[in-house]
Design a protein around this motif. Structure first.
Motif, PDB file in Angstrom:
ATOM      1  N   SER A   1      -5.699  11.366  -9.205  1.00 36.45           N
ATOM      2  CA  SER A   1      -6.238   9.881  -9.381  1.00 36.45           C
ATOM      3  C   SER A   1      -5.383   8.948  -8.597  1.00 36.45           C
ATOM      4  O   SER A   1      -5.918   8.041  -8.046  1.00 36.45           O
TER       5      SER A   1
ATOM      6  N   LEU B   1      -5.814   9.328  -4.779  1.00 36.74           N
ATOM      7  CA  LEU B   1      -7.087   8.698  -4.652  1.00 36.74           C
ATOM      8  C   LEU B   1      -7.147   7.211  -4.303  1.00 36.74           C
ATOM      9  O   LEU B   1      -7.548   6.497  -3.439  1.00 36.74           O
ATOM     10  N   ILE B   2      -6.639   6.724  -5.612  1.00 37.39           N
ATOM     11  CA  ILE B   2      -6.865   5.325  -5.430  1.00 37.39           C
ATOM     12  C   ILE B   2      -6.001   4.450  -4.375  1.00 37.39           C
ATOM     13  O   ILE B   2      -6.433   3.764  -3.858  1.00 37.39           O
TER      14      ILE B   2
ATOM     15  N   MET C   1      -4.969   5.884  -1.422  1.00 36.97           N
ATOM     16  CA  MET C   1      -5.553   6.374  -0.285  1.00 36.97           C
ATOM     17  C   MET C   1      -7.018   5.412   0.169  1.00 36.97           C
ATOM     18  O   MET C   1      -7.299   5.354   1.179  1.00 36.97           O
ATOM     19  N   VAL C   2      -7.376   4.977  -0.847  1.00 35.43           N
ATOM     20  CA  VAL C   2      -8.782   4.002  -0.730  1.00 35.43           C
ATOM     21  C   VAL C   2      -8.421   2.483  -1.028  1.00 35.43           C
ATOM     22  O   VAL C   2      -8.927   1.822  -0.133  1.00 35.43           O
ATOM     23  N   GLY C   3      -7.496   2.448  -1.790  1.00 32.73           N
ATOM     24  CA  GLY C   3      -7.401   0.766  -2.333  1.00 32.73           C
ATOM     25  C   GLY C   3      -6.527   0.312  -1.410  1.00 32.73           C
ATOM     26  O   GLY C   3      -6.742  -0.849  -0.971  1.00 32.73           O
TER      27      GLY C   3
ATOM     28  N   PRO D   1      -6.034   0.756   1.912  1.00 33.86           N
ATOM     29  CA  PRO D   1      -6.775   0.303   3.420  1.00 33.86           C
ATOM     30  C   PRO D   1      -7.816  -0.748   2.928  1.00 33.86           C
ATOM     31  O   PRO D   1      -7.984  -1.744   3.646  1.00 33.86           O
ATOM     32  N   VAL D   2      -8.682  -0.645   1.907  1.00 31.34           N
ATOM     33  CA  VAL D   2      -9.576  -1.616   1.560  1.00 31.34           C
ATOM     34  C   VAL D   2      -8.734  -3.156   1.230  1.00 31.34           C
ATOM     35  O   VAL D   2      -9.329  -4.188   1.902  1.00 31.34           O
TER      36      VAL D   2
ATOM     37  N   LEU E   1       0.879   3.098   4.269  1.00 33.31           N
ATOM     38  CA  LEU E   1       0.253   4.366   3.593  1.00 33.31           C
ATOM     39  C   LEU E   1       1.375   5.623   3.683  1.00 33.31           C
ATOM     40  O   LEU E   1       1.384   6.212   2.770  1.00 33.31           O
TER      41      LEU E   1
ATOM     42  N   THR F   1       2.904   7.216   0.355  1.00 31.32           N
ATOM     43  CA  THR F   1       2.789   8.874   0.176  1.00 31.32           C
ATOM     44  C   THR F   1       4.127   9.561   0.316  1.00 31.32           C
ATOM     45  O   THR F   1       4.142  10.419  -0.723  1.00 31.32           O
TER      46      THR F   1
END
Length: 175
Positions: free
Chosen positions: A12, A15-16, A18-20, A22-23, A60, A64
């Motif tokens: 979780s 995912l947050i 890797m999406v959050g 960049p947005v 990122l 990571t």
């Protein structure tokens, strides 16, 4: 009771991040871009956008490598399993955790397509979360010991598993 050095992460959080991130960066970049004067040259705009994308990629990568996949120390005993994160991460509130075997709902061996190795998912029911443990570089023998102990406690406490956790120990199984 032998301590194991493994990397810890939660899907979780991965995912947050890797999406959050960049947005957030794209939104910030667009806000800044639309706030700039319209007389700015195309070259300057292109440089600004390129630097923003490079900065986002570097952030990122750093997150990571240092914040999502965190080195941890895992202890397994008859009482249960515990882990302690070796370094702090702003993405994980819990830096130490202990659970008795009755609180473990499943143990799963998963193949990591990205790294070409295995990692182990352990699901807990209270609090409900799934912890992923993967080997550190040059600690493959230690991971085999960890795997053997997990298999022993899985059989002893009748813990569910999604994939046969003993597949790796049987050399006759080939793909």
């Amino acid at each position: 009771m032998h301590p194991y050095k493994l990397k810890y992460h939660k899907n979780s959080v991965l995912l947050i991040a890797m999406v959050g991130i960049p947005v957030f960066f794209i939104s910030l970049m667009l806000y800044c871009l639309f706030s700039l004067p319209s007389s700015l040259s195309e070259t300057s705009t292109l440089i600004f956008v390129s630097l923003s994308i490079i900065l986002m990629a570097l952030l990122l990568l750093w997150i990571t490598k240092t914040q999502i996949f965190v080195h941890s120390k895992i202890l397994i005993s008859e009482k249960g399993i515990s882990f302690k994160l070796k370094s702090t991460s702003f993405l994980y509130r819990r830096t130490e955790f202990f659970s008795g075997w009755e609180n473990v709902t499943s143990l799963t061996e998963m193949f990591d397509n990205h790294n070409g190795g295995y990692f182990y998912q352990i699901a807990f029911k209270d609090p409900g979360f799934v912890a992923n443990f993967s080997p550190l570089k040059n600690h493959e023998i230690e991971v085999d010991c960890f795997f053997s102990e997990l298999q022993y406690y899985q059989e002893s406490y009748n813990i569910a598993h999604q994939l046969p956790i003993s597949r790796k120990l049987n050399p006759s199984n080939s793909f």
